[in-house]
Design an enzyme around this catalytic site. Sequence first.
Site, short mmCIF file in Angstrom:
data_model
loop_
_atom_site.label_atom_id
_atom_site.label_comp_id
_atom_site.label_asym_id
_atom_site.label_seq_id
_atom_site.Cartn_x
_atom_site.Cartn_y
_atom_site.Cartn_z
N LYS A 164 0.85 -1.19 0.00
CA LYS A 164 0.00 0.00 0.00
C LYS A 164 0.88 1.24 0.00
CE LYS A 164 -1.66 3.03 2.72
NZ LYS A 164 -1.71 4.20 1.84
N GLU A 239 9.85 2.52 10.66
CA GLU A 239 10.84 3.54 10.30
C GLU A 239 10.12 4.87 10.35
OE1 GLU A 239 13.88 5.20 9.98
OE2 GLU A 239 14.09 3.03 9.78
N CYS A 273 13.28 11.58 5.93
CA CYS A 273 13.43 11.24 7.35
C CYS A 273 14.83 11.60 7.81
CB CYS A 273 13.25 9.75 7.58
SG CYS A 273 11.73 9.14 6.93
N GLU A 374 9.73 17.29 14.23
CA GLU A 374 10.00 17.08 12.81
C GLU A 374 9.10 17.97 11.97
OE1 GLU A 374 9.06 13.19 11.06
OE2 GLU A 374 11.01 13.29 10.06
C1 UN1 Z 1 13.80 8.53 4.14
O1 UN1 Z 1 13.85 9.75 4.13
O2 UN1 Z 1 12.85 7.94 4.69
O3 UN1 Z 1 19.50 8.32 3.29
C2 UN1 Z 1 14.76 7.69 3.45
C3 UN1 Z 1 18.73 8.93 2.55
C4 UN1 Z 1 17.95 8.19 1.50
C5 UN1 Z 1 16.80 7.52 2.10
C6 UN1 Z 1 15.94 8.41 2.95
N1 UN1 Z 1 18.80 7.20 0.85
O4 UN1 Z 1 18.56 10.13 2.65
#
Ligand code: UN1
Length: 485
Positions: A164, A239, A273, A374
Amino acid sequence: MPENFKNFIAGEWVAPRTGAYFENRNPADSDDVIGCFPRSGPDDVTRAVASAQRGFAQWSRTPAPIRGEVLHRVGDLLVQRKEDIARAMTREMGKVLAETRGDVQEGIDTAHYAHTEGRRNKWAMSFRRPIGVAGLITPFNFPLAIPTWKMFPALLCGNAVLFKPAEDVPHTAHLLVEILLEAGLPPEVVQLVHGEGSVVGKAMVEHPEVPVVSFTGSTETGSIIGATCGRMHKRLSLEMGGKNAMIVMDDADLDLALDGVLWGAFGTTGQRCTATSRLIVHERVHDRLVTLLCDRAERMRLGPGLDAKTDVGPLINEDARKKVEYYVGVGRDEGAQVLTGGGRPAAKGLERGWFYQPTVLAGVRAGMRVEQEEIFGPVLSVIKVGSLDEAVRVNNDVKYGLSSSLYTRDVNAAFRAMGELDTGITYVNAPTIGAEAHLPFGGVKQTGNGHREGGWEVYDFYSETKVVYVDFSGKLQRAQIDTET
Ligand code: UN1
């Protein structure tokens, strides 16, 4: 007269057949003769090999735990005689006593380690089995990469996947599934169900026939999923959020740090992230770096991502822009200065997109909301510190722990910080973004729940370990009890 030492052959201390000897002297004092040792000949070797063959026949049939016991006793005796042996070794070899003691200690460690290895007394193996249907719920910011992080290892392990994607990026998901089918994946092995998290995601997570769930998204949603999976005993990889910082020390290469922070903070419009959302700068270089940073940030070109001249694209949607606007307001109210950005771009042609200017908030202090929460947009909070210790404290004093970065030329400081920065990933002289597929990806604290994507760790997540013991002794060997032959 120096002592004549002997060979040990066929269970006895014996003189060499040759009758010849050589002297062994102290390399620190050539008058000191330690002893005379056999100058043996081929006959001695032949006899020794014949005896060793008999020894092998016996020893190889002795159970490993018994072999281990003997080695354990060897270790214990080495402990008892450590000092004597070290002194004898120094006398013969010359190196200082601390080193010969270390030499003996290494023998002790090796003996005791060998002893525990001896517990492996049955033929045994472990291998991996797939789990079942894996429910994969993915975010908008890496529409292809994050689904592949989950899907490919899940498939390789033999699971079927129920996918999804985020509502904002269903098209990339569609293209990916088309590719899987074109590549020959049997059609029922992948299922793509579009829709809202609160409906489709929820139904997946609550379905009893989806025993493994992987989610990338907000900490709030992750907590809800975690509660359900906990209640239903499902395997879950989470995550979630990040509040990643780049630390720039006073000895750093500032040009390098500048390139890094621009990329870390404003790449993907800050919607990673891993985005650099805090810049923790040593006071001695703070003003210089911030001036350079604002100058470069102001010159970044906003526009559609398909335009080759664009540096920074739009945010994903209206809500995302409202959230960024809200946080910049919070920052102002908390006393931060908006040094650059802080609004929607005025440029023509951008009215119909969710654009927001790259924004630098200075004068941010540890504990402010813009420093803790965040934002997921192109907003960088700058915090001034006086030392690496303070920088590490500020870095760690947030609820998240995904990525961190340190710019310094001091190798000792860098290695110390690698251990002290409380994040799953640390970069040295590179920004907080840019993880690669062959290494484990994930964070500590509220960022994750202990699992990792990427690397070989992810294969652990998508499989169950099966252990098989085969006892070929023909009799019952009770584990931990039947240690004798
Ligand atoms: C994310 O933002 O969830 O390390 C992943 C990084 C990318 C992946 C980010 N390769 O910024």
